[in-house]
Design a protein around this motif. Structure first.
Motif, PDB file in Angstrom:
ATOM      1  N   SER A  84      -4.950 -32.486  19.896  1.00 48.68           N
ATOM      2  CA  SER A  84      -3.528 -32.349  20.237  1.00 48.68           C
ATOM      3  C   SER A  84      -2.655 -33.040  19.194  1.00 48.68           C
ATOM      4  N   ILE A  85      -3.074 -34.215  18.762  1.00 49.75           N
ATOM      5  CA  ILE A  85      -2.308 -34.952  17.754  1.00 49.75           C
ATOM      6  C   ILE A  85      -2.261 -34.175  16.446  1.00 49.75           C
ATOM      7  N   ARG A  86      -3.415 -33.661  16.019  1.00 49.94           N
ATOM      8  CA  ARG A  86      -3.468 -32.902  14.763  1.00 49.94           C
ATOM      9  C   ARG A  86      -2.623 -31.637  14.836  1.00 49.94           C
ATOM     10  N   ALA A  87      -2.677 -30.942  15.965  1.00 45.87           N
ATOM     11  CA  ALA A  87      -1.888 -29.719  16.114  1.00 45.87           C
ATOM     12  C   ALA A  87      -0.389 -30.035  16.056  1.00 45.87           C
ATOM     13  N   ALA A  88       0.032 -31.104  16.716  1.00 44.80           N
ATOM     14  CA  ALA A  88       1.450 -31.487  16.693  1.00 44.80           C
ATOM     15  C   ALA A  88       1.873 -31.905  15.292  1.00 44.80           C
ATOM     16  N   GLN A  89       1.001 -32.609  14.574  1.00 43.56           N
ATOM     17  CA  GLN A  89       1.320 -33.022  13.213  1.00 43.56           C
ATOM     18  C   GLN A  89       1.411 -31.817  12.268  1.00 43.56           C
ATOM     19  N   GLN A  90       0.561 -30.816  12.499  1.00 43.42           N
ATOM     20  CA  GLN A  90       0.638 -29.592  11.688  1.00 43.42           C
ATOM     21  C   GLN A  90       1.933 -28.843  11.967  1.00 43.42           C
ATOM     22  N   ARG A  91       2.324 -28.768  13.258  1.00 45.40           N
ATOM     23  CA  ARG A  91       3.599 -28.116  13.603  1.00 45.40           C
ATOM     24  C   ARG A  91       4.768 -28.855  12.961  1.00 45.40           C
ATOM     25  N   LEU A  92       4.686 -30.174  12.928  1.00 50.83           N
ATOM     26  CA  LEU A  92       5.747 -30.969  12.299  1.00 50.83           C
ATOM     27  C   LEU A  92       5.812 -30.699  10.802  1.00 50.83           C
ATOM     28  N   ALA A  93       4.664 -30.641  10.145  1.00 48.16           N
ATOM     29  CA  ALA A  93       4.635 -30.390   8.696  1.00 48.16           C
ATOM     30  C   ALA A  93       5.203 -29.009   8.375  1.00 48.16           C
ATOM     31  N   ILE A  94       4.840 -28.012   9.173  1.00 51.78           N
ATOM     32  CA  ILE A  94       5.352 -26.648   8.944  1.00 51.78           C
ATOM     33  C   ILE A  94       6.853 -26.600   9.173  1.00 51.78           C
ATOM     34  N   ALA A  95       7.318 -27.256  10.238  1.00 49.60           N
ATOM     35  CA  ALA A  95       8.753 -27.272  10.528  1.00 49.60           C
ATOM     36  C   ALA A  95       9.531 -27.971   9.415  1.00 49.60           C
ATOM     37  N   ARG A  96       8.978 -29.043   8.874  1.00 47.32           N
ATOM     38  CA  ARG A  96       9.644 -29.739   7.768  1.00 47.32           C
ATOM     39  C   ARG A  96       9.688 -28.861   6.522  1.00 47.32           C
ATOM     40  N   GLU A  97       8.584 -28.152   6.293  1.00 45.55           N
ATOM     41  CA  GLU A  97       8.519 -27.276   5.126  1.00 45.55           C
ATOM     42  C   GLU A  97       9.574 -26.180   5.196  1.00 45.55           C
ATOM     43  N   HIS A  98       9.809 -25.656   6.400  1.00 46.21           N
ATOM     44  CA  HIS A  98      10.792 -24.587   6.583  1.00 46.21           C
ATOM     45  C   HIS A  98      12.179 -25.120   6.930  1.00 46.21           C
ATOM     46  N   GLN A  99      12.310 -26.440   6.970  1.00 47.51           N
ATOM     47  CA  GLN A  99      13.559 -27.105   7.335  1.00 47.51           C
ATOM     48  C   GLN A  99      14.091 -26.595   8.675  1.00 47.51           C
ATOM     49  N   ASP A 100      13.166 -26.436   9.612  1.00 47.58           N
ATOM     50  CA  ASP A 100      13.492 -25.991  10.977  1.00 47.58           C
ATOM     51  C   ASP A 100      13.741 -27.239  11.827  1.00 47.58           C
ATOM     52  N   PHE A 101      15.004 -27.588  11.998  1.00 46.74           N
ATOM     53  CA  PHE A 101      15.344 -28.835  12.671  1.00 46.74           C
ATOM     54  C   PHE A 101      14.956 -28.837  14.145  1.00 46.74           C
ATOM     55  N   ASP A 102      15.064 -27.687  14.803  1.00 39.15           N
ATOM     56  CA  ASP A 102      14.627 -27.608  16.203  1.00 39.15           C
ATOM     57  C   ASP A 102      13.105 -27.774  16.297  1.00 39.15           C
ATOM     58  N   GLY A 103      12.384 -27.161  15.373  1.00 37.13           N
ATOM     59  CA  GLY A 103      10.926 -27.301  15.341  1.00 37.13           C
ATOM     60  C   GLY A 103      10.510 -28.733  15.049  1.00 37.13           C
ATOM     61  N   ILE A 104      11.248 -29.403  14.155  1.00 43.00           N
ATOM     62  CA  ILE A 104      10.960 -30.812  13.857  1.00 43.00           C
ATOM     63  C   ILE A 104      11.157 -31.651  15.108  1.00 43.00           C
ATOM     64  N   ALA A 105      12.250 -31.395  15.820  1.00 42.40           N
ATOM     65  CA  ALA A 105      12.540 -32.159  17.038  1.00 42.40           C
ATOM     66  C   ALA A 105      11.466 -31.933  18.097  1.00 42.40           C
ATOM     67  N   ARG A 106      11.041 -30.680  18.293  1.00 39.30           N
ATOM     68  CA  ARG A 106      10.007 -30.380  19.296  1.00 39.30           C
ATOM     69  C   ARG A 106       8.675 -31.034  18.932  1.00 39.30           C
ATOM     70  N   ALA A 107       8.276 -30.907  17.660  1.00 36.94           N
ATOM     71  CA  ALA A 107       7.000 -31.484  17.225  1.00 36.94           C
ATOM     72  C   ALA A 107       7.035 -33.008  17.326  1.00 36.94           C
ATOM     73  N   THR A 108       8.159 -33.602  16.965  1.00 37.70           N
ATOM     74  CA  THR A 108       8.290 -35.061  17.068  1.00 37.70           C
ATOM     75  C   THR A 108       8.220 -35.504  18.523  1.00 37.70           C
ATOM     76  N   ASP A 109       8.869 -34.745  19.411  1.00 41.30           N
ATOM     77  CA  ASP A 109       8.794 -35.062  20.839  1.00 41.30           C
ATOM     78  C   ASP A 109       7.361 -34.953  21.351  1.00 41.30           C
ATOM     79  N   ASP A 110       6.637 -33.927  20.886  1.00 46.25           N
ATOM     80  CA  ASP A 110       5.233 -33.773  21.294  1.00 46.25           C
ATOM     81  C   ASP A 110       4.387 -34.956  20.827  1.00 46.25           C
ATOM     82  N   ILE A 111       4.581 -35.381  19.589  1.00 49.30           N
ATOM     83  CA  ILE A 111       3.833 -36.521  19.053  1.00 49.30           C
ATOM     84  C   ILE A 111       4.180 -37.788  19.829  1.00 49.30           C
TER      85      ILE A 111
END
Length: 136
Positions: A84-111
Motif C-alpha cells: 500500500s505504501i509503495r502504491a501510494a508513493q508511485q501515485r505521488l511520483a506520477i502526480a508530481r511528474e504530471h503536476q496534477d495537484f489534486d492527484g498529489i493531494a490525494r496520494a499525500t493523504d493516502d500516505i
C-alpha cells in the motif's frame, strides 16, 4: 535436541522469546527471574538469536527495551502495509511528474493515512475509547 554438538531446547527458546515480547515486563522491570538466570547458567539451551534478543532487551536499560520492542512492532506493521505504501508513493511520483495537484493531494493523504495506521501500533499510542459508567 542436539544440533551440531549443542543442546538447544526449542521449548525454552520459544518461552524466552515469548517473554521478551511482553512490553509490560520491560516497562515495569519485572521479567521473570528464570529469563535472566537460566540463559546465563546454561546458554547452550537457547538459540543464538534468543540470546541476542535477551541481551538487546536487558543489557541497555528498560527504556531501550521498550523502545526496541515498539520499533519492532511498528516495523512489522509497516512491512505488512508495504504494498500500500509503495502504491501510494508511485501515485505521488506520477502526480508530481504530471503536476496534477489534486492527484498529489490525494496520494499525500493516502500516505498520511497509512503512516497514521502504522503509528497507532506503537506502545502507548493514544486511543479514544468512550465508556459509559452508571452511577448507583
Amino acid at each position: 535436541q542436539e544440533q551440531g554438538g549443542r543442546w538447544e531446547s526449542a521449548l525454552l527458546t520459544r518461552r524466552l522469546t515469548c517473554q521478551l515480547q511482553d512490553p509490560v515486563a520491560f516497562a515495569s522491570v519485572s521479567l521473570p527471574l528464570w529469563c535472566l538466570s537460566l540463559p546465563r547458567q546454561h546458554p547452550f539451551l537457547f538459540s543464538l538469536d534468543a540470546r541476542r534478543k535477551l541481551l538487546d532487551c536487558t543489557g541497555f536499560g528498560s527504556s531501550h527495551s521498550v523502545y526496541r520492542l515498539q520499533e519492532s512492532r511498528v516495523a512489522a506493521h509497516r512491512a505488512k502495509l508495504g504494498d500500500s505504501i509503495r502504491a501510494a508513493q508511485q501515485r505521488l511520483a506520477i502526480a508530481r511528474e504530471h503536476q496534477d495537484f489534486d492527484g498529489i493531494a490525494r496520494a499525500t493523504d493516502d500516505i498520511d493515512e497509512i503512516e497514521r495506521r502504522v503509528f497507532s501500533r506503537r506502545i502507548g499510542a493514544i486511543a479514544s475509547d468512550l465508556a459509559r459508567v452508571s452511577r448507583d
